[in-house]
Design an enzyme around this catalytic site. Structure first.
Site, PDB file in Angstrom:
ATOM      1  N   HIS A  84      -7.270  -1.138  -0.666  1.00 22.96           N
ATOM      2  CA  HIS A  84      -6.164  -1.664   0.082  1.00 22.96           C
ATOM      3  C   HIS A  84      -4.881  -1.325  -0.782  1.00 22.96           C
ATOM      4  CE1 HIS A  84      -3.414  -4.410   2.684  1.00 22.96           C
ATOM      5  NE2 HIS A  84      -2.749  -4.558   2.081  1.00 22.96           N
ATOM      6  N   GLU A  85      -4.860  -1.774  -1.675  1.00 23.97           N
ATOM      7  CA  GLU A  85      -3.529  -1.241  -2.724  1.00 23.97           C
ATOM      8  C   GLU A  85      -3.221   0.187  -2.791  1.00 23.97           C
ATOM      9  OE1 GLU A  85      -0.610  -2.784  -2.303  1.00 23.97           O
ATOM     10  OE2 GLU A  85      -2.129  -4.767  -2.636  1.00 23.97           O
ATOM     11  N   HIS A 107      -2.106   2.301   0.205  1.00 22.97           N
ATOM     12  CA  HIS A 107      -0.543   1.732   0.311  1.00 22.97           C
ATOM     13  C   HIS A 107       0.279   3.371  -0.747  1.00 22.97           C
ATOM     14  CE1 HIS A 107      -0.003  -1.147   2.642  1.00 22.97           C
ATOM     15  NE2 HIS A 107      -1.029  -1.895   1.807  1.00 22.97           N
TER      16      HIS A 107
END
Length: 454
Positions: free
Chosen positions: A19-20, A23
């Site tokens: 997820h990170e 980003h």
């Protein structure tokens, strides 16, 4: 217990890191300076910064989240020479892409995990129907037990081949939640002519969790031979003279078709809290015998239920379900889309009261499933990871202020009005989002305790 903890931590670490990384990767591609990439919170247990890189990489002590810290004038003063690298100075489309990249990375991970499972192959029960309980949808449709499902379809769609019982169960759950009838093409026995059945699922109460829903439909497990397995010493089965390998033909006046039906007959062998002696007709080594069997009475959720102290029913017929490179990937995309849509529908139904909040699960249930799937093998654990990854991606796209979807909501407002959300409104929305999220988490944790310790 140790395996459960390890499996849970690994699952969290993988899903949060992906997820990170979504980003982070898009931020770098958009020309934003990333100061820190962290998986986990609390005291760092590992940190490093590659030579020449502006980014510090950190692994925190508590793997319950993560973050990507970008250069941003709203958080700290920025050197004028680097203002063009700050997140807040990027065009709207870049900021939106950076925020959306995290949840989308989880959905892409789910597609890849499902594809890998499809390529490896999974042993799944063959799509044979067990004898349904009286009054269920399947019984009313004419299912008697032993039929093999060849194809199935929702509503008026063209029936597609059914490869396993799990495929059928997934179709039934989606159809019931959508209020669509299911058409089945079945073969009563090998060599027999095919026939069509319609399961009337419209109007079925779908507020309860999946297991309860499938019980009302009448299709909870695959067909199994009504054979006695291991007999517990001192139990009712041993006292009645039953042996492992006995094939049960009849209980009183009821012909026994499969193991599921036999288990239900045993459970029903109680009246007024007292056991009923049943006449069992069995086949043993080519001979037909009749034995009186008196179940023991046990309490299940406050209801007297019959038990005989033996494993009842043979293992279901298993088959390997495997797909080629392209088909496996397509199926991965399809399954990710279906679960995402189903998750959103369930959330919407819970909001308007058409689905029970019992469907919410928290960290304890997730940890429990992580351990169970890890015990079952690599493919089961990969399926678990894919399911949680879909849930994480969908959850973060919800328009709640504290989530990525909330920030996308702000950017939508900015794109429509030409101005950003004011600081005062931002603070109010953040507080409301945190309060709502705490309520949802409290319900989920409460459900965990009820499931695991209730």
């Amino acid at each position: 217990m140790l395996l459960t903890v390890v499996a849970f931590i690994v699952a969290l670490a993988v899903l949060i890191a992906v997820h990170e990384y979504g980003h982070y990767r898009v931020a770098v591609a958009c020309g934003v300076k990333v100061l820190r990439f962290s998986v986990g919170f609390g005291r760092p247990i590992a940190r490093w910064q590659p030579q020449g890189s502006p980014t510090e990489y950190v692994i925190g002590l508590f793997p319950l989240g993560g973050y990507v810290r970008m250069l941003d004038e709203r958080e700290a003063p920025v050197d004028p020479a680097e203002r063009h690298l700050a997140f807040n100075n990027q065009p709207l489309r870049s900021r939106a892409a950076i925020v959306a990249a995290g949840p989308l990375a989880n959905l892409v991970l789910a597609v890849l995990l499902y594809a890998v499972v499809n390529w490896i192959g999974v042993l799944e029960p063959a799509p044979y129907l067990a004898r349904p309980a009286m009054g269920t949808v399947a019984e009313q449709a004419g299912v008697v037990g032993g039929e093999r499902v060849l194809a199935a379809a929702m509503g008026e769609a063209t029936p597609e081949p059914v490869r396993s019982f799990d495929d059928l169960r997934w179709l039934l759950a989606r159809s019931a939640l959508d209020g669509e009838d299911v058409r089945l093409v079945v073969q009563p026995q090998p060599g027999a002519a095919e026939r069509a059945l319609t399961l009337r699922l419209q109007g079925l109460d779908t507020r309860e969790p999946d297991a309860e829903l499938l019980r009302r439909i009448g299709i909870t497990g695959p067909w199994t031979r009504p054979v006695m397995g291991d007999v517990i010493a001192g139990g009712a089965a041993e006292r009645a003279g039953l042996h492992a390998g006995d094939v049960v033909l009849r209980v009183d006046a009821t012909a026994v078709v499969d193991g599921q039906q036999l288990r239900q007959l045993i459970r029903d062998g109680v009246h007024g809290g007292e056991p009923l002696t049943q006449r069992w007709r069995i086949e043993r080594a080519g001979q037909v015998l009749e034995l009186p069997v008196t179940p023991e009475v046990r309490e299940e959720n406050g209801i007297p239920t019959g038990r005989i102290g033996a494993y009842v029913g043979a293992a279901p017929e298993m088959l390997m379900v495997r797909y080629g490179p392209l088909d496996g990937l397509v199926k991965g995309v399809q399954r990710t889309w279906e679960i995402s849509a189903l998750t959103l529908r369930m959330m919407g139904r819970m909001v308007i009261g058409q689905a029970s909040v019992k469907n919410l699960s928290g960290p304890l249930t997730i940890a429990d499933y992580a351990g169970k799937s890890a015990h079952m093998g690599v493919t089961a654990y990969l399926v678990f990871l894919a399911l949680i990854s879909v849930s994480l991606g969908v959850l973060n796209l919800l328009p709640l202020p504290v989530l990525d979807g909330g920030h996308l909501m702000y950017y939508l407002w900015e794109g429509v009005t030409g101005r950003g959300v004011s600081d005062a409104w931002m603070e109010r929305l953040q507080r409301g989002g945190v309060a709502l999220l705490l309520v949802v988490m409290s319900i989920a944790v409460f459900n965990d305790f009820i499931r695991l310790f209730g």
